[in-house]
Structures are given as C-alpha cells and as structure tokens.
Motif scaffolding. Structure first.
Motif, PDB file in Angstrom:
ATOM      1  N   ARG A  31     -37.431 -42.751 -17.192  1.00  0.00           N
ATOM      2  CA  ARG A  31     -36.305 -42.487 -18.104  1.00  0.00           C
ATOM      3  C   ARG A  31     -35.078 -42.587 -17.324  1.00  0.00           C
ATOM      4  O   ARG A  31     -34.048 -42.927 -17.601  1.00  0.00           O
ATOM      5  CB  ARG A  31     -36.577 -41.297 -18.989  1.00  0.00           C
ATOM      6  CG  ARG A  31     -35.507 -41.211 -20.003  1.00  0.00           C
ATOM      7  CD  ARG A  31     -35.787 -39.841 -20.855  1.00  0.00           C
ATOM      8  NE  ARG A  31     -36.933 -40.265 -21.439  1.00  0.00           N
ATOM      9  CZ  ARG A  31     -37.500 -39.332 -22.696  1.00  0.00           C
ATOM     10  NH1 ARG A  31     -36.767 -38.379 -22.965  1.00  0.00           N
ATOM     11  NH2 ARG A  31     -38.452 -39.696 -23.275  1.00  0.00           N
ATOM     12  N   VAL A  32     -34.940 -41.756 -16.287  1.00  0.00           N
ATOM     13  CA  VAL A  32     -33.703 -41.491 -15.410  1.00  0.00           C
ATOM     14  C   VAL A  32     -33.664 -42.820 -14.787  1.00  0.00           C
ATOM     15  O   VAL A  32     -32.367 -43.538 -14.760  1.00  0.00           O
ATOM     16  CB  VAL A  32     -33.920 -40.396 -14.605  1.00  0.00           C
ATOM     17  CG1 VAL A  32     -32.632 -40.479 -13.593  1.00  0.00           C
ATOM     18  CG2 VAL A  32     -33.926 -39.142 -15.064  1.00  0.00           C
ATOM     19  N   ALA A  40     -34.955 -41.981  -7.936  1.00  0.00           N
ATOM     20  CA  ALA A  40     -35.620 -40.660  -8.323  1.00  0.00           C
ATOM     21  C   ALA A  40     -37.063 -40.817  -7.729  1.00  0.00           C
ATOM     22  O   ALA A  40     -37.857 -41.785  -7.741  1.00  0.00           O
ATOM     23  CB  ALA A  40     -35.665 -40.756  -9.905  1.00  0.00           C
ATOM     24  N   PHE A  56     -33.402 -36.353  -7.398  1.00  0.00           N
ATOM     25  CA  PHE A  56     -32.541 -37.575  -7.792  1.00  0.00           C
ATOM     26  C   PHE A  56     -31.324 -37.744  -6.815  1.00  0.00           C
ATOM     27  O   PHE A  56     -30.741 -36.573  -6.332  1.00  0.00           O
ATOM     28  CB  PHE A  56     -31.966 -37.448  -9.226  1.00  0.00           C
ATOM     29  CG  PHE A  56     -33.222 -37.278 -10.125  1.00  0.00           C
ATOM     30  CD1 PHE A  56     -33.958 -38.181 -10.909  1.00  0.00           C
ATOM     31  CD2 PHE A  56     -33.532 -35.890 -10.471  1.00  0.00           C
ATOM     32  CE1 PHE A  56     -34.892 -37.989 -11.621  1.00  0.00           C
ATOM     33  CE2 PHE A  56     -34.838 -35.602 -11.009  1.00  0.00           C
ATOM     34  CZ  PHE A  56     -35.305 -36.650 -11.890  1.00  0.00           C
ATOM     35  N   GLU A  69     -23.289 -38.318 -13.589  1.00  0.00           N
ATOM     36  CA  GLU A  69     -24.702 -38.884 -13.523  1.00  0.00           C
ATOM     37  C   GLU A  69     -26.024 -37.833 -13.432  1.00  0.00           C
ATOM     38  O   GLU A  69     -27.081 -37.889 -13.917  1.00  0.00           O
ATOM     39  CB  GLU A  69     -25.065 -39.958 -12.702  1.00  0.00           C
ATOM     40  CG  GLU A  69     -24.030 -41.322 -13.023  1.00  0.00           C
ATOM     41  CD  GLU A  69     -24.589 -42.832 -12.514  1.00  0.00           C
ATOM     42  OE1 GLU A  69     -25.371 -42.686 -11.681  1.00  0.00           O
ATOM     43  OE2 GLU A  69     -24.464 -43.852 -13.437  1.00  0.00           O
ATOM     44  N   GLN A  72     -26.396 -35.833 -16.463  1.00  0.00           N
ATOM     45  CA  GLN A  72     -26.968 -36.827 -17.382  1.00  0.00           C
ATOM     46  C   GLN A  72     -28.675 -36.576 -17.145  1.00  0.00           C
ATOM     47  O   GLN A  72     -29.409 -36.826 -17.853  1.00  0.00           O
ATOM     48  CB  GLN A  72     -26.499 -38.047 -17.487  1.00  0.00           C
ATOM     49  CG  GLN A  72     -25.157 -38.448 -18.418  1.00  0.00           C
ATOM     50  CD  GLN A  72     -24.321 -39.611 -18.187  1.00  0.00           C
ATOM     51  OE1 GLN A  72     -24.785 -40.454 -17.440  1.00  0.00           O
ATOM     52  NE2 GLN A  72     -23.577 -39.966 -18.835  1.00  0.00           N
ATOM     53  N   ALA A  73     -29.080 -36.957 -15.919  1.00  0.00           N
ATOM     54  CA  ALA A  73     -30.294 -36.827 -15.489  1.00  0.00           C
ATOM     55  C   ALA A  73     -31.260 -35.540 -15.883  1.00  0.00           C
ATOM     56  O   ALA A  73     -32.130 -35.732 -16.383  1.00  0.00           O
ATOM     57  CB  ALA A  73     -30.388 -36.959 -13.909  1.00  0.00           C
ATOM     58  N   LEU A  76     -31.555 -35.667 -19.564  1.00  0.00           N
ATOM     59  CA  LEU A  76     -32.681 -36.626 -19.813  1.00  0.00           C
ATOM     60  C   LEU A  76     -33.942 -35.984 -19.509  1.00  0.00           C
ATOM     61  O   LEU A  76     -35.051 -36.056 -20.277  1.00  0.00           O
ATOM     62  CB  LEU A  76     -32.637 -37.965 -19.006  1.00  0.00           C
ATOM     63  CG  LEU A  76     -31.550 -38.739 -19.461  1.00  0.00           C
ATOM     64  CD1 LEU A  76     -31.639 -40.034 -18.512  1.00  0.00           C
ATOM     65  CD2 LEU A  76     -31.921 -39.522 -21.085  1.00  0.00           C
TER      66      LEU A  76
END
Length: 93
Positions: A31-32, A40, A56, A69, A72-73, A76
């Motif tokens: 997903r990431v 990742a 990550f 980012e 956001q990771a 998620l």
C-alpha cells in the motif's frame, strides 16, 4: 539532500501463524510503495508471528515533502486490517 526514515513496530492482530503475519505486512508495505515515493521493507522480528518491524525511507531536496510522505505512510499503515502500530520513530537528516 534530505533523507527521512520511519521505523515502526507493529502488532499483528489475530495472527496465529507466519502466513497470517505475512498477509498483513505485505498489505501494508505494498500500500505504501504504490501510493507514495518511499522505499519500504520488513527489517526485524521476522520470526515472530505477532510482531513486525517495518522501515520506510525517502529522499528529497525538500524536508517538508519527506515529512509529509512519512506521515502519510503512517496513516496508510493505520488503515491496514490486522496491523496495529505500537510505536513509530521518524528521523530526518
């Protein structure tokens, strides 16, 4: 150049085997990778079926972009069924 790294320790909820763990971890990592410009990987606790250590990393010329980012990771990952973040450490240099 700005390098950002986020290391996450996660609990795998409802996992009774490494196969269950792999399903949740793979879902989170994919997903990431597909939605963000980050690398990742699972980096630790590979033999523990209820614990995962994920990392990550991102590189940019803009510190704000890297921070955004990585945030956001984390969001998620929080949406992945069966994956609970215990703690996350972000390092930006």
């Amino acid at each position: 150049m700005v390098v950002g790294i986020m290391e996450c320790r996660c609990r795998i909820l409802g996992s009774t085997s490494l196969k269950d763990k792999r399903r949740a971890v793979k879902s989170g990592l994919e997903r990431v990778k597909h939605r963000l410009n980050l690398s990742a990987a699972e980096v630790g606790a590979q033999d523990h079926w209820q614990l995962a250590e994920l990392a990550f990393a991102g590189v940019s010329g803009d510190r704000g972009l890297v921070e955004k980012e990585l945030q956001q990771a984390r969001r998620l990952l929080e949406q992945v069924d069966g994956l609970e973040i215990i703690d996350a450490v972000v390092t930006i240099e």
